[in-house]
Scaffold this motif. Structure first.
Motif, mmCIF file in Angstrom:
data_model
loop_
_atom_site.group_PDB
_atom_site.id
_atom_site.type_symbol
_atom_site.label_atom_id
_atom_site.label_comp_id
_atom_site.label_asym_id
_atom_site.label_seq_id
_atom_site.Cartn_x
_atom_site.Cartn_y
_atom_site.Cartn_z
ATOM 1 N N PRO A 1 40.494 38.207 30.083
ATOM 2 C CA PRO A 1 39.510 38.606 31.085
ATOM 3 C C PRO A 1 40.201 39.323 32.240
ATOM 4 C CG PRO A 1 39.960 36.246 31.216
ATOM 5 C CD PRO A 1 40.744 36.764 30.064
ATOM 6 N N LYS A 2 39.633 40.454 32.601
ATOM 7 C CA LYS A 2 40.254 41.224 33.681
ATOM 8 C C LYS A 2 39.921 40.611 35.039
ATOM 9 C CE LYS A 2 40.432 45.588 31.263
ATOM 10 N NZ LYS A 2 40.377 47.058 31.395
ATOM 11 N N ILE A 3 40.774 40.885 35.996
ATOM 12 C CA ILE A 3 40.540 40.380 37.341
ATOM 13 C C ILE A 3 39.541 41.291 38.036
ATOM 14 C CG2 ILE A 3 41.594 39.859 39.561
ATOM 15 C CD1 ILE A 3 44.302 39.697 37.967
ATOM 16 N N PRO A 4 38.408 40.748 38.476
ATOM 17 C CA PRO A 4 37.443 41.588 39.177
ATOM 18 C C PRO A 4 37.895 41.858 40.613
ATOM 19 C CG PRO A 4 36.613 39.338 38.977
ATOM 20 C CD PRO A 4 37.927 39.373 38.270
ATOM 21 N N VAL A 5 37.956 43.131 40.939
ATOM 22 C CA VAL A 5 38.505 43.531 42.234
ATOM 23 C C VAL A 5 37.496 44.353 43.009
ATOM 24 C CG1 VAL A 5 40.265 44.971 43.345
ATOM 25 C CG2 VAL A 5 40.901 43.445 41.466
ATOM 26 N N GLY A 6 37.480 44.158 44.336
ATOM 27 C CA GLY A 6 36.639 44.968 45.196
ATOM 28 C C GLY A 6 37.481 45.817 46.128
ATOM 29 N N SER B 1 44.963 49.943 34.999
ATOM 30 C CA SER B 1 45.696 48.739 34.595
ATOM 31 C C SER B 1 44.883 47.897 33.620
ATOM 32 C CB SER B 1 46.032 47.910 35.836
ATOM 33 O OG SER B 1 46.261 46.563 35.480
ATOM 34 N N GLU B 2 45.580 47.259 32.724
ATOM 35 C CA GLU B 2 44.952 46.406 31.720
ATOM 36 C C GLU B 2 44.301 45.191 32.341
ATOM 37 O OE1 GLU B 2 44.869 46.574 28.217
ATOM 38 O OE2 GLU B 2 45.351 48.669 28.649
ATOM 39 N N GLU B 3 44.876 44.746 33.462
ATOM 40 C CA GLU B 3 44.505 43.438 33.971
ATOM 41 C C GLU B 3 43.416 43.457 35.029
ATOM 42 O OE1 GLU B 3 48.855 41.507 34.128
ATOM 43 O OE2 GLU B 3 48.643 43.604 34.734
ATOM 44 N N ILE B 4 43.069 44.669 35.450
ATOM 45 C CA ILE B 4 42.177 44.767 36.601
ATOM 46 C C ILE B 4 40.919 45.564 36.294
ATOM 47 C CG2 ILE B 4 41.991 45.849 38.893
ATOM 48 C CD1 ILE B 4 44.883 45.027 39.349
ATOM 49 N N ALA B 5 39.813 45.096 36.853
ATOM 50 C CA ALA B 5 38.568 45.866 36.759
ATOM 51 C C ALA B 5 37.946 45.960 38.142
ATOM 52 C CB ALA B 5 37.603 45.190 35.790
ATOM 53 N N VAL B 6 37.797 47.166 38.628
ATOM 54 C CA VAL B 6 37.162 47.342 39.930
ATOM 55 C C VAL B 6 35.658 47.198 39.744
ATOM 56 C CG1 VAL B 6 36.753 48.915 41.839
ATOM 57 C CG2 VAL B 6 39.001 48.832 40.758
ATOM 58 N N VAL B 7 35.104 46.186 40.397
ATOM 59 C CA VAL B 7 33.688 45.901 40.175
ATOM 60 C C VAL B 7 32.833 46.185 41.404
ATOM 61 C CG1 VAL B 7 34.189 44.144 38.447
ATOM 62 C CG2 VAL B 7 33.991 43.499 40.862
ATOM 63 N N MET B 8 33.498 46.623 42.470
ATOM 64 C CA MET B 8 32.732 46.883 43.684
ATOM 65 C C MET B 8 33.527 47.779 44.624
ATOM 66 S SD MET B 8 32.474 44.498 46.961
ATOM 67 C CE MET B 8 31.028 43.489 46.912
ATOM 68 N N PRO C 1 33.815 39.881 42.908
ATOM 69 C CA PRO C 1 35.250 40.157 42.851
ATOM 70 C C PRO C 1 36.057 38.937 43.283
ATOM 71 C CG PRO C 1 34.225 41.342 44.678
ATOM 72 C CD PRO C 1 33.130 40.768 43.855
ATOM 73 N N ALA C 2 37.227 38.748 42.667
ATOM 74 C CA ALA C 2 38.102 37.628 43.022
ATOM 75 C C ALA C 2 39.105 38.047 44.085
ATOM 76 C CB ALA C 2 38.838 37.132 41.782
ATOM 77 N N VAL C 3 39.389 39.341 44.093
ATOM 78 C CA VAL C 3 40.346 39.871 45.062
ATOM 79 C C VAL C 3 39.762 41.117 45.722
ATOM 80 C CG1 VAL C 3 42.652 40.844 45.394
ATOM 81 C CG2 VAL C 3 42.316 39.026 43.709
ATOM 82 N N ILE C 4 39.881 41.178 47.034
ATOM 83 C CA ILE C 4 39.380 42.343 47.765
ATOM 84 C C ILE C 4 40.536 43.110 48.384
ATOM 85 C CG2 ILE C 4 37.894 43.132 49.643
ATOM 86 C CD1 ILE C 4 36.320 41.696 47.516
ATOM 87 N N LEU C 5 40.585 44.395 48.101
ATOM 88 C CA LEU C 5 41.513 45.257 48.834
ATOM 89 C C LEU C 5 40.792 45.733 50.073
ATOM 90 C CD1 LEU C 5 43.403 47.624 46.360
ATOM 91 C CD2 LEU C 5 44.007 45.364 47.220
ATOM 92 N N MET C 6 41.284 45.340 51.217
ATOM 93 C CA MET C 6 40.544 45.604 52.443
ATOM 94 C C MET C 6 41.332 46.512 53.387
ATOM 95 S SD MET C 6 37.776 44.720 54.255
ATOM 96 C CE MET C 6 37.147 43.121 53.686
#
Lengths: 226, 226
Positions: A4-9, A28-35, A56-61
């Motif tokens: 499962p990819k890491i959902p990222v915002g 990247s294989e491991e990441i999916a930008v979902v927002m 998202p589990a991780v937010i790039l802010m």
DNA sequence: GGCGAAATAATACGTTTGGGTGATTTTATT
DNA sequence: AATAAAATCACCCAAACGTATTATTTCGCC
């Protein structure tokens, strides 16, 4: 896909940046930008509208934003969604901003010019172990800040404060030295020979592992052995 | 060999560790282990006996040691050799130890189980850019510490604190003097002539109405114009 | 009574500092 | 462009400092 990819915002007020990051991270294989969001308000609105599994589990802010900046967004976001990790991105390593962001609850702090592979690594690490990725320059700043900071909880437990085992006489002479007296002046004041003062100072230097008055003063005041 | 290697020192009370690190680090093209010490005292003694060009630029310092621990060693070492970078190595990410080390002046903080390649990277980075490498778990701790910390806000009020009207340069030089640097060391650090530093100090003395370093330090700290 | 740790002191040597004076170059400020 | 204020550097000289070595005295203490 088995993993499962890491959902990222991504929150950034420049659409160009949003696109760029989305593209590169999705590579990247491991990441999916979902927002993607254009500012703090936008981000909070979207979060509210999603339900848990898609969030998202991780937010790039981005730190610097027009409408509602990254700091305010993290502050609100951390309270509403404590499990979401916030990774701050900034161009400047500005002391105040860093400190504010940390107090607001940021989980990591990277400079924008970091390599994309580094950013990906950090996201993965953050989502897996919750540890804090940090650009070295930022780390340096946090260290500087910490050095100037005072931790409130230092009641009694920690009085580490090394004992250099100065004798009474040595302590007395060190104190006078800190007060700015020269060998001669101390000698006069204590009715001793200047040579004696010099000898005592030499012994003190050895015990403190220093080689000059200024250094001795620094050690002495820092450890409050005066 | 065209590229000058980074001279590195290792301080650890377990001889096995010293050997292991020496071997592995020397394996790198960029690093040359030029000193190993068994504890803080040993380290300081050896440093004193070396002169500048041979001295290590980066020290790998074990935190937990019997005789004189890594924290005390860094505290003394940073004052005597301000340009030397100290990279702390520890098995535990203990809050107090980390905080103490940072206050003592550590430049980086890594867990011992870090990959050797990571450690090498950190040493290179540290010696080249002076930035602070940090294991993510450590970074997490520093963030937690910072979040609980209060930055001492020096408001107004309590002190009369009159203005001696030092220029920026003068303030800078005064600060370095308080940190225990000699004319020469300040000159090197600021890429200036020793005579210039002397002249600045003379001007500072006039402005503060003092006649020695110790007195200047006293006035400066009392009126916190540093 | 004597042992050991501080304290006292002298001598010697090289280095750093403080004081004074003057001069040139940069950097604002008008 | 003119001027003022900082910043830069040099040279001299004497005093203070840092380091080392050695030695005597004092004092607590078993």
């Amino acid at each position: 896909m088995t993993i499962p990819k890491i959902p990222v915002g991504i929150v950034d007020d420049k659409s160009q940046n949003r696109l760029l990051f989305t593209e590169r991270l999705n590579f990247s294989e491991e990441i999916a930008v979902v927002m993607t969001a254009a500012d703090g308000k936008d981000f909070l609105d979207q979060m509210k509208r999603m339900d848990f599994p898609q969030r998202p589990a991780v937010i790039l802010m981005d730190v610097e934003m027009a409408e509602m900046d990254g700091i305010a967004a993290v502050q609100a976001g951390k309270i509403l969604y404590p499990d979401v990790r916030f990774l701050m991105l900034t161009v400047f390593d500005d002391d105040d901003k860093i400190f504010e962001a940390i107090k607001a609850g940021a989980d990591g702090y990277l400079l924008k010019n970091e390599k994309i592979s580094t950013i990906i690594d950090c996201i993965v690490q953050l989502s897996e172990s919750g540890s804090a990725p940090m650009s070295p320059r930022i780390a340096r700043k946090t260290l500087d800040l910490l050095m100037k900071a005072s931790i409130p909880k230092m009641e009694e437990g920690n009085k580490e404060r090394h004992d250099y085992e100065l004798s009474d006489r040595e302590t007395e002479i060190l104190k006078l030295t800190i007060d700015g007296y020269s060998y001669r002046q101390i000698a006069e004041r204590l009715f001793l020979s200047g040579n004696t003062i010099k000898k005592h100072l030499a012994n003190i230097y050895h015990k403190l592992h220093v080689t000059s008055k200024a250094q001795a003063i620094k050690i002495a005041t820092r450890n409050r052995l005066i």
